[in-house]
Design an enzyme around this catalytic site. Structure first.
Site, PDB file in Angstrom:
ATOM      1  N   ASP A  36     -46.815  54.099  51.837  1.00 27.23           N
ATOM      2  CA  ASP A  36     -46.735  54.485  50.420  1.00 27.23           C
ATOM      3  C   ASP A  36     -47.375  53.377  49.590  1.00 27.23           C
ATOM      4  OD1 ASP A  36     -45.657  54.875  47.678  1.00 27.23           O
ATOM      5  OD2 ASP A  36     -44.409  56.401  48.620  1.00 27.23           O
ATOM      6  N   ILE A  37     -48.284  53.734  48.683  1.00 28.10           N
ATOM      7  CA  ILE A  37     -48.995  52.694  47.911  1.00 28.10           C
ATOM      8  C   ILE A  37     -48.147  52.075  46.796  1.00 28.10           C
ATOM      9  CG2 ILE A  37     -51.414  53.279  48.357  1.00 28.10           C
ATOM     10  CD1 ILE A  37     -51.404  54.770  45.639  1.00 28.10           C
ATOM     11  N   GLY A  98     -37.321  65.848  41.753  1.00 29.20           N
ATOM     12  CA  GLY A  98     -37.898  64.503  41.785  1.00 29.20           C
ATOM     13  C   GLY A  98     -39.248  64.429  42.482  1.00 29.20           C
ATOM     14  N   HIS A 105     -43.282  65.704  52.041  1.00 33.15           N
ATOM     15  CA  HIS A 105     -43.263  64.361  52.634  1.00 33.15           C
ATOM     16  C   HIS A 105     -41.845  63.834  52.704  1.00 33.15           C
ATOM     17  CE1 HIS A 105     -43.939  63.992  48.280  1.00 33.15           C
ATOM     18  NE2 HIS A 105     -43.238  62.872  48.324  1.00 33.15           N
ATOM     19  N   HIS A 107     -39.840  60.241  52.841  1.00 33.65           N
ATOM     20  CA  HIS A 107     -39.951  58.803  52.630  1.00 33.65           C
ATOM     21  C   HIS A 107     -39.116  58.092  53.690  1.00 33.65           C
ATOM     22  CE1 HIS A 107     -41.408  59.005  48.322  1.00 33.65           C
ATOM     23  NE2 HIS A 107     -40.856  60.195  48.417  1.00 33.65           N
TER      24      HIS A 107
HETATM   25  P1  5GP Z   1     -42.390  62.037  45.390  1.00 32.38           P
HETATM   26  O1  5GP Z   1     -43.279  63.242  45.302  1.00 32.38           O
HETATM   27  O2  5GP Z   1     -41.590  62.028  46.657  1.00 32.38           O
HETATM   28  O3  5GP Z   1     -41.537  61.842  44.187  1.00 32.38           O
HETATM   29  O4  5GP Z   1     -43.289  60.746  45.400  1.00 32.38           O
HETATM   30  C1  5GP Z   1     -44.597  60.685  45.882  1.00 32.38           C
HETATM   31  C2  5GP Z   1     -44.817  59.366  46.571  1.00 32.38           C
HETATM   32  O5  5GP Z   1     -46.185  59.264  46.924  1.00 32.38           O
HETATM   33  C3  5GP Z   1     -44.493  58.129  45.709  1.00 32.38           C
HETATM   34  O6  5GP Z   1     -43.618  57.277  46.446  1.00 32.38           O
HETATM   35  C4  5GP Z   1     -45.852  57.474  45.478  1.00 32.38           C
HETATM   36  O7  5GP Z   1     -45.774  56.073  45.453  1.00 32.38           O
HETATM   37  C5  5GP Z   1     -46.673  57.976  46.663  1.00 32.38           C
HETATM   38  N1  5GP Z   1     -48.098  58.119  46.379  1.00 32.38           N
HETATM   39  C6  5GP Z   1     -48.646  58.689  45.269  1.00 32.38           C
HETATM   40  N2  5GP Z   1     -49.982  58.685  45.357  1.00 32.38           N
HETATM   41  C7  5GP Z   1     -50.300  58.127  46.548  1.00 32.38           C
HETATM   42  C8  5GP Z   1     -51.541  57.851  47.206  1.00 32.38           C
HETATM   43  O8  5GP Z   1     -52.628  58.124  46.710  1.00 32.38           O
HETATM   44  N3  5GP Z   1     -51.470  57.266  48.427  1.00 32.38           N
HETATM   45  C9  5GP Z   1     -50.282  56.928  49.020  1.00 32.38           C
HETATM   46  N4  5GP Z   1     -50.343  56.351  50.224  1.00 32.38           N
HETATM   47  N5  5GP Z   1     -49.089  57.179  48.428  1.00 32.38           N
HETATM   48  C10 5GP Z   1     -49.096  57.757  47.208  1.00 32.38           C
END
Ligand code: 5GP
Length: 143
Positions: A36-37, A98, A105, A107
């Site tokens: 995760d970035i 959220g 995905h 985490h």
């Molecule tokens: P969620 O949809 O579960 O709320 O969060 C999406 C997750 O994807 C976040 O933790 C965010 O940091 C991560 N994320 C968003 N854009 C990118 C990306 O371009 N590359 C990577 N590796 N992670 C990402």
């Protein structure tokens, strides 16, 4: 009822197709895992199906099982490689749940004694740091 459909232009679909880079940890024909970035904690990684699922509400059981097996494998490997003392697993479905990226995905967030998670959406981590952590986790996996 009203169902949101899968958007082929989401960021993780682009990573699967190789149109965007990612620090990959594990890959087979059904599943991909990468760092995760914006890590909530050092070693934070994401596990996704390659199939086009928006979130846990629409994935088929077969692909979900393939994903969750990799979640377990990487929870163990990342905890060990990162010298973590615990692991937090999260999955968000739909904006009100959220979710921000609309490709399923999980985490995997290694945790450390006395250390709360970082707030979401903080600075993009230095790619060299992510790459070093990815190498440690890959070494633990033996890949
Ligand atoms: P969620 O949809 O579960 O709320 O969060 C999406 C997750 O994807 C976040 O933790 C965010 O940091 C991560 N994320 C968003 N854009 C990118 C990306 O371009 N590359 C990577 N590796 N992670 C990402």
């Amino acid at each position: 009822g009203f169902e949101m459909s899968y958007d082929e232009k989401n960021i993780f679909a682009k990573i699967i197709r190789g149109e965007l880079p990612a620090e990959k940890i594990f890959e087979n024909d059904k599943v991909l895992a990468f760092m995760d970035i914006m890590p909530r904690s050092p070693g934070h990684l994401l596990v996704i199906p390659k199939s086009s699922a928006r979130n846990i509400l629409d994935i088929d059981d077969e692909n979900l099982c393939e994903v969750i097996k990799v979640v377990k494998k990487l929870a163990i490997a990342s905890k060990k490689a990162m010298n973590a003392t615990g692991v937090t697993i999260q999955q968000f479905s739909e904006a009100d749940g959220g979710q921000e990226v609309f490709h399923l995905h999980f985490h995997i967030i290694p945790r450390y004694t006395g250390k709360p998670m970082n707030r979401p959406g903080q600075m993009v981590k230095d790619m060299t740091v992510l790459s070093m952590q990815a190498n440690k986790i890959k070494a633990e996996l033996g890949v």
